[in-house]
Design a protein around this motif. Structure first.
Motif, PDB file in Angstrom:
ATOM      1  N   ALA A  47       0.793  -1.284   0.010  1.00 15.07           N
ATOM      2  CA  ALA A  47       0.039   0.097  -0.062  1.00 15.07           C
ATOM      3  C   ALA A  47       0.770   1.178   0.073  1.00 15.07           C
ATOM      4  O   ALA A  47       0.577   2.500  -0.591  1.00 15.07           O
ATOM      5  CB  ALA A  47      -1.050  -0.066   1.306  1.00 15.07           C
ATOM      6  N   ILE A  50       2.029   2.596  -3.399  1.00 16.95           N
ATOM      7  CA  ILE A  50       0.693   2.949  -4.350  1.00 16.95           C
ATOM      8  C   ILE A  50       0.378   4.421  -4.232  1.00 16.95           C
ATOM      9  O   ILE A  50       0.003   5.058  -3.278  1.00 16.95           O
ATOM     10  CB  ILE A  50      -0.519   2.174  -4.101  1.00 16.95           C
ATOM     11  CG1 ILE A  50      -0.115   0.751  -4.625  1.00 16.95           C
ATOM     12  CG2 ILE A  50      -1.623   2.650  -5.022  1.00 16.95           C
ATOM     13  CD1 ILE A  50      -1.268  -0.213  -4.024  1.00 16.95           C
ATOM     14  N   SER A  52      -1.874   5.971  -6.550  1.00 19.35           N
ATOM     15  CA  SER A  52      -3.430   5.996  -6.923  1.00 19.35           C
ATOM     16  C   SER A  52      -3.621   4.553  -7.640  1.00 19.35           C
ATOM     17  O   SER A  52      -2.933   3.909  -8.080  1.00 19.35           O
ATOM     18  CB  SER A  52      -3.851   7.085  -7.755  1.00 19.35           C
ATOM     19  OG  SER A  52      -3.243   7.217  -8.933  1.00 19.35           O
ATOM     20  N   ARG A  53      -4.934   4.355  -7.718  1.00 20.90           N
ATOM     21  CA  ARG A  53      -5.454   2.961  -8.102  1.00 20.90           C
ATOM     22  C   ARG A  53      -6.565   3.362  -8.876  1.00 20.90           C
ATOM     23  O   ARG A  53      -7.570   4.020  -8.637  1.00 20.90           O
ATOM     24  CB  ARG A  53      -5.793   1.903  -6.851  1.00 20.90           C
ATOM     25  CG  ARG A  53      -6.222   0.665  -7.450  1.00 20.90           C
ATOM     26  CD  ARG A  53      -6.716  -0.111  -6.277  1.00 20.90           C
ATOM     27  NE  ARG A  53      -5.774  -0.268  -5.434  1.00 20.90           N
ATOM     28  CZ  ARG A  53      -4.697  -1.416  -5.270  1.00 20.90           C
ATOM     29  NH1 ARG A  53      -4.873  -2.615  -6.188  1.00 20.90           N
ATOM     30  NH2 ARG A  53      -4.025  -1.682  -4.341  1.00 20.90           N
ATOM     31  N   ASP A  54      -6.563   2.602 -10.075  1.00 22.07           N
ATOM     32  CA  ASP A  54      -7.683   2.610 -11.122  1.00 22.07           C
ATOM     33  C   ASP A  54      -8.007   1.425 -11.764  1.00 22.07           C
ATOM     34  O   ASP A  54      -7.491   1.061 -12.695  1.00 22.07           O
ATOM     35  CB  ASP A  54      -7.389   3.718 -12.235  1.00 22.07           C
ATOM     36  CG  ASP A  54      -8.367   4.017 -13.094  1.00 22.07           C
ATOM     37  OD1 ASP A  54      -9.508   3.442 -12.952  1.00 22.07           O
ATOM     38  OD2 ASP A  54      -8.361   4.732 -14.313  1.00 22.07           O
ATOM     39  N   ASP A  56      -7.430  -2.220 -12.540  1.00 23.62           N
ATOM     40  CA  ASP A  56      -6.352  -3.059 -12.167  1.00 23.62           C
ATOM     41  C   ASP A  56      -5.017  -2.159 -12.728  1.00 23.62           C
ATOM     42  O   ASP A  56      -4.084  -2.875 -12.442  1.00 23.62           O
ATOM     43  CB  ASP A  56      -6.227  -4.024 -13.365  1.00 23.62           C
ATOM     44  CG  ASP A  56      -7.297  -5.391 -12.861  1.00 23.62           C
ATOM     45  OD1 ASP A  56      -7.543  -5.305 -11.688  1.00 23.62           O
ATOM     46  OD2 ASP A  56      -8.106  -6.084 -13.861  1.00 23.62           O
ATOM     47  N   ILE A  58      -2.323   0.734 -11.344  1.00 21.10           N
ATOM     48  CA  ILE A  58      -1.912   1.176 -10.134  1.00 21.10           C
ATOM     49  C   ILE A  58      -0.776   2.216 -10.522  1.00 21.10           C
ATOM     50  O   ILE A  58       0.309   1.944 -10.850  1.00 21.10           O
ATOM     51  CB  ILE A  58      -1.261   0.031  -9.247  1.00 21.10           C
ATOM     52  CG1 ILE A  58      -2.449  -0.797  -8.788  1.00 21.10           C
ATOM     53  CG2 ILE A  58      -0.624   0.785  -7.979  1.00 21.10           C
ATOM     54  CD1 ILE A  58      -2.010  -1.894  -7.859  1.00 21.10           C
ATOM     55  N   ARG A  59      -1.236   3.458 -10.067  1.00 11.94           N
ATOM     56  CA  ARG A  59       0.419   4.366 -10.117  1.00 11.94           C
ATOM     57  C   ARG A  59       1.011   4.179  -8.791  1.00 11.94           C
ATOM     58  O   ARG A  59       0.578   4.256  -7.725  1.00 11.94           O
ATOM     59  CB  ARG A  59      -0.476   5.964 -10.209  1.00 11.94           C
ATOM     60  CG  ARG A  59      -1.288   5.991 -11.556  1.00 11.94           C
ATOM     61  CD  ARG A  59      -0.536   6.415 -12.702  1.00 11.94           C
ATOM     62  NE  ARG A  59      -1.093   6.486 -13.874  1.00 11.94           N
ATOM     63  CZ  ARG A  59      -0.753   6.337 -15.148  1.00 11.94           C
ATOM     64  NH1 ARG A  59       0.536   6.523 -15.241  1.00 11.94           N
ATOM     65  NH2 ARG A  59      -1.415   6.618 -16.231  1.00 11.94           N
ATOM     66  N   LEU A  60       2.283   4.009  -9.240  1.00 12.63           N
ATOM     67  CA  LEU A  60       3.259   4.042  -8.260  1.00 12.63           C
ATOM     68  C   LEU A  60       3.829   5.207  -7.831  1.00 12.63           C
ATOM     69  O   LEU A  60       3.801   6.265  -8.540  1.00 12.63           O
ATOM     70  CB  LEU A  60       4.540   3.063  -8.634  1.00 12.63           C
ATOM     71  CG  LEU A  60       4.125   1.596  -9.104  1.00 12.63           C
ATOM     72  CD1 LEU A  60       5.278   0.886  -9.908  1.00 12.63           C
ATOM     73  CD2 LEU A  60       3.350   1.096  -8.192  1.00 12.63           C
ATOM     74  N   CYS A  66       1.894  -0.069 -12.608  1.00  8.63           N
ATOM     75  CA  CYS A  66       1.885  -1.263 -12.280  1.00  8.63           C
ATOM     76  C   CYS A  66       0.540  -1.801 -12.915  1.00  8.63           C
ATOM     77  O   CYS A  66      -0.584  -0.909 -12.478  1.00  8.63           O
ATOM     78  CB  CYS A  66       2.222  -1.791 -10.907  1.00  8.63           C
ATOM     79  SG  CYS A  66       1.869  -3.316 -10.675  1.00  8.63           S
ATOM     80  N   CYS A  67       0.369  -2.918 -13.557  1.00  7.04           N
ATOM     81  CA  CYS A  67      -0.911  -3.393 -14.187  1.00  7.04           C
ATOM     82  C   CYS A  67      -0.666  -5.021 -14.333  1.00  7.04           C
ATOM     83  O   CYS A  67       0.187  -5.338 -14.468  1.00  7.04           O
ATOM     84  CB  CYS A  67      -1.306  -2.354 -15.361  1.00  7.04           C
ATOM     85  SG  CYS A  67      -0.427  -2.711 -16.832  1.00  7.04           S
ATOM     86  N   ARG A 273      -4.662  -0.439   5.194  1.00  3.95           N
ATOM     87  CA  ARG A 273      -5.753  -0.559   4.340  1.00  3.95           C
ATOM     88  C   ARG A 273      -7.102  -0.214   4.722  1.00  3.95           C
ATOM     89  O   ARG A 273      -7.351  -0.831   5.913  1.00  3.95           O
ATOM     90  CB  ARG A 273      -5.721  -1.911   3.317  1.00  3.95           C
ATOM     91  CG  ARG A 273      -4.385  -1.771   2.699  1.00  3.95           C
ATOM     92  CD  ARG A 273      -4.457  -2.924   1.562  1.00  3.95           C
ATOM     93  NE  ARG A 273      -3.145  -3.300   0.920  1.00  3.95           N
ATOM     94  CZ  ARG A 273      -2.759  -4.270  -0.076  1.00  3.95           C
ATOM     95  NH1 ARG A 273      -3.991  -4.822  -0.356  1.00  3.95           N
ATOM     96  NH2 ARG A 273      -1.659  -4.231  -0.533  1.00  3.95           N
TER      97      ARG A 273
END
Length: 312
Positions: A47, A50, A52-54, A56, A58-60, A66-67, A273
């Motif tokens: 976590a 990361i 942000s997450r959109d 599948d 993931i902006r690191l 990452c996808c 989380r």
């Protein structure tokens, strides 16, 4: 523009590939690392890495992406190149039942990427048993033979480390090794000086090796009873090779990371989380011995109540 360096990370189920990826992301601040994941289940990036997450994707926190690979590695590579920020280095985590040399061949056909270094993670506490297993031995062997660098992981669980290292060196003369606990390796192992000058062909294993395995899933909105879930893990049938998930326990606010390999399992609270809306577990096992209904019953019996809705 020089080609992007690539490290292909392979290894059998439960060897510690994702833990190693997280370690590299956390301890290699000099490079902007992109990650593609082709393992079963969720993309388990820690976590705190990361931004942000959109879905599948993931902006690191290092500014890269990452996808999941999904159905097409070629499509995933094209999407990675199309990102606003180009990675300095790309990590590709292969499925635990994949043959890394097949993925390496595809990468070598893309001029935007350098020939990959294939890094294979081995569970030092189980590798000899896995190689002797008539169901998975040839796949484990193929993964090892495809490696430019072997990571002997989980060595804290090996009582006679010297004997294991000597056996590995004698069995695979000339193979490069690194010793690891909890996926901790020096990120400099991924530097250009360590990458191969060209793709090195290896012996092909039996065709369609991955057809021997089946993936199963268990989803529920009902929390697990901690004691019953402990009992379920202890009673897991021998055809289950790997199981993992994010689960909710009755009376607990933090979600739990559940990890299982034969003879060993753990559950860790994820305090950073938010609690998920239920539990999601994925498992992989021998197709010819799999009993999905038996796994459903085992996990259903571990829930807090019998009034439930599950789906596989």
């Amino acid at each position: 523009m020089p080609p992007i360096g690539v490290t292909l990370i392979g290894g059998f189920l439960g060897a510690g590939k994702t833990t190693l990826v997280n370690h590299i992301l956390r301890h290699d601040p000099r490079r902007r690392i992109g990650v593609l994941v082709n393992d079963f289940g969720a993309i388990n990036i820690d976590a705190d890495l990361i931004a942000s997450r959109d879905g599948d994707a993931i902006r690191l926190t290092n500014g890269c992406l990452c996808c999941g690979i999904g159905d097409s590695l070629s499509r995933a590579l094209i999407d990675m190149l199309a990102q606003p920020i180009r990675p300095d280095h790309l990590l590709i985590e292969a499925s635990g039942v994949a043959e890394p040399w097949r993925i390496a061949e595809l990468i070598c056909a893309a001029p935007e990427f350098a020939p990959p270094m294939t890094l294979v993670v081995v569970d030092g506490s189980r590798i000899q048993t896995q190689l002797a297993d008539r169901y998975i031995g040839d796949l484990a062997l193929s993964q090892i033979e495809s490696a430019d660098l072997l990571i002997l992981n989980k060595m804290d669980l090996v009582p006679a480390q010297g004997d294991l290292i000597a056996w590995m060196r004698e069995t695979w003369l000339g193979k490069r090794f690194a010793i690891s606990e909890h996926g901790a390796i020096d990120p400099e192992l991924l530097s250009a000086d360590h990458n191969p000058s060209r793709f090195r062909a290896v012996r092909a294993p039996a065709p369609a090796a991955t057809d021997r395995f089946v993936g199963l899933r268990f989803v529920t909105d009902v929390p697990f009873d901690a004691g019953r879930l402990h009992a379920a893990m202890a009673a897991m049938p021998p055809w289950i090779l790997r199981l993992k998930g994010i689960v909710t326990l009755a009376g607990e606010v933090a979600p739990q990371s559940l990890q299982f390999t034969p003879g060993r399992w753990s559950m860790t609270a994820l305090h950073d989380r938010a609690a998920p809306a239920g539990s999601r577990i994925v498992a992989i096992g021998h197709r010819d011995r799999a009993d999905a209904n038996a796994l459903d019953r085992l996990l259903t019996d571990a829930l807090q109540t019998a009034d439930l809705q599950t789906s596989r």
